[in-house]
Write a protein that holds these residues in place. Structure first.
Motif, PDB file in Angstrom:
ATOM      1  N   PHE A 103     -28.575 -69.160  36.329  1.00 59.99           N
ATOM      2  CA  PHE A 103     -28.858 -68.310  35.482  1.00 59.99           C
ATOM      3  C   PHE A 103     -30.296 -67.840  35.324  1.00 59.99           C
ATOM      4  N   PRO A 104     -30.542 -67.030  36.619  1.00 60.09           N
ATOM      5  CA  PRO A 104     -31.766 -66.558  36.686  1.00 60.09           C
ATOM      6  C   PRO A 104     -32.351 -65.657  35.491  1.00 60.09           C
ATOM      7  N   ALA A 105     -33.710 -65.422  35.154  1.00 57.08           N
ATOM      8  CA  ALA A 105     -34.038 -64.795  34.066  1.00 57.08           C
ATOM      9  C   ALA A 105     -34.014 -63.219  34.833  1.00 57.08           C
ATOM     10  N   PRO A 106     -33.389 -62.523  33.682  1.00 55.95           N
ATOM     11  CA  PRO A 106     -33.164 -60.973  34.267  1.00 55.95           C
ATOM     12  C   PRO A 106     -34.448 -60.276  34.217  1.00 55.95           C
ATOM     13  N   SER A 107     -34.216 -59.312  35.167  1.00 57.35           N
ATOM     14  CA  SER A 107     -35.443 -58.370  35.336  1.00 57.35           C
ATOM     15  C   SER A 107     -35.383 -57.076  34.457  1.00 57.35           C
ATOM     16  N   HIS A 108     -34.489 -57.035  33.573  1.00 54.56           N
ATOM     17  CA  HIS A 108     -34.270 -55.856  32.835  1.00 54.56           C
ATOM     18  C   HIS A 108     -33.433 -56.122  31.498  1.00 54.56           C
ATOM     19  N   LYS A 109     -33.457 -55.447  30.365  1.00 50.21           N
ATOM     20  CA  LYS A 109     -32.614 -55.779  29.218  1.00 50.21           C
ATOM     21  C   LYS A 109     -31.225 -55.883  29.520  1.00 50.21           C
ATOM     22  N   MET A 110     -30.533 -56.981  29.089  1.00 52.07           N
ATOM     23  CA  MET A 110     -29.115 -57.132  29.351  1.00 52.07           C
ATOM     24  C   MET A 110     -28.515 -57.548  28.094  1.00 52.07           C
ATOM     25  N   PRO A 111     -27.188 -57.195  27.808  1.00 50.75           N
ATOM     26  CA  PRO A 111     -26.450 -57.514  26.659  1.00 50.75           C
ATOM     27  C   PRO A 111     -25.884 -58.880  26.645  1.00 50.75           C
ATOM     28  N   LEU A 112     -25.841 -59.483  25.575  1.00 51.54           N
ATOM     29  CA  LEU A 112     -25.183 -60.971  25.657  1.00 51.54           C
ATOM     30  C   LEU A 112     -23.902 -60.815  26.321  1.00 51.54           C
ATOM     31  N   ASP A 113     -23.201 -61.758  26.846  1.00 49.27           N
ATOM     32  CA  ASP A 113     -22.100 -61.804  27.524  1.00 49.27           C
ATOM     33  C   ASP A 113     -20.924 -62.141  26.592  1.00 49.27           C
ATOM     34  N   MET A 114     -20.753 -61.151  25.890  1.00 46.03           N
ATOM     35  CA  MET A 114     -19.767 -61.481  24.793  1.00 46.03           C
ATOM     36  C   MET A 114     -18.771 -60.095  24.716  1.00 46.03           C
ATOM     37  N   GLU A 115     -17.394 -60.653  24.020  1.00 48.89           N
ATOM     38  CA  GLU A 115     -16.496 -59.566  23.749  1.00 48.89           C
ATOM     39  C   GLU A 115     -16.450 -59.063  22.117  1.00 48.89           C
TER      40      GLU A 115
END
Length: 122
Positions: A110-122
């Motif tokens: 789980f590398p740190a993201p380089s940009h905003k990302m949403p939570l991995d949720m449904e």
């Protein structure tokens, strides 16, 4: 009412604070897929890295995720629970001390993201 005192890092090191956490020494809030309303899409609980870390500690993957959330001692995790035994399982995560090897394994998966990302949720 007195001020909540955060736990200090177990390794005695300093904590870098993200911009959203402006008050040094105050507990912070960290959104976690384990505690959010909704359903995880599965990547988190199907992670080989988290499964390996859980195996090493005789724990569950959700316990490892909670241990990661509170590892620095300045974040309070409030996971949801609908059963007393689940509450006790969540609380047991506080006893898990993740090693540098554990943290490196998790970071590779789980590398740190380089940009905003949403939570991995449904």
């Amino acid at each position: 009412m007195g001020r909540l005192e955060p736990r200090h890092r177990r390794d005695g090191g300093s904590l870098a604070r993200p911009g959203w956490q402006q008050l040094p020494g105050q507990p912070g809030a960290l959104p976690s897929g384990v505690a959010q309303a909704g359903t995880l899409r599965g990547r988190l609980f199907e992670s080989p890295a988290l499964a390996e870390v859980a195996r090493r500690h005789g724990a569950t993957v959700p316990q490892v995720v909670l241990a990661w959330d509170v590892r620095g001692g300045d974040t309070i995790a409030i996971p949801r629970s609908s059963r007393p035994e689940h509450t006790l399982e969540n609380a047991a995560a506080d006893a898990i001390e993740l090693t540098e090897e554990d943290l490196a394994l998790i970071s590779r998966d789980f590398p740190a993201p380089s940009h905003k990302m949403p939570l991995d949720m449904e």
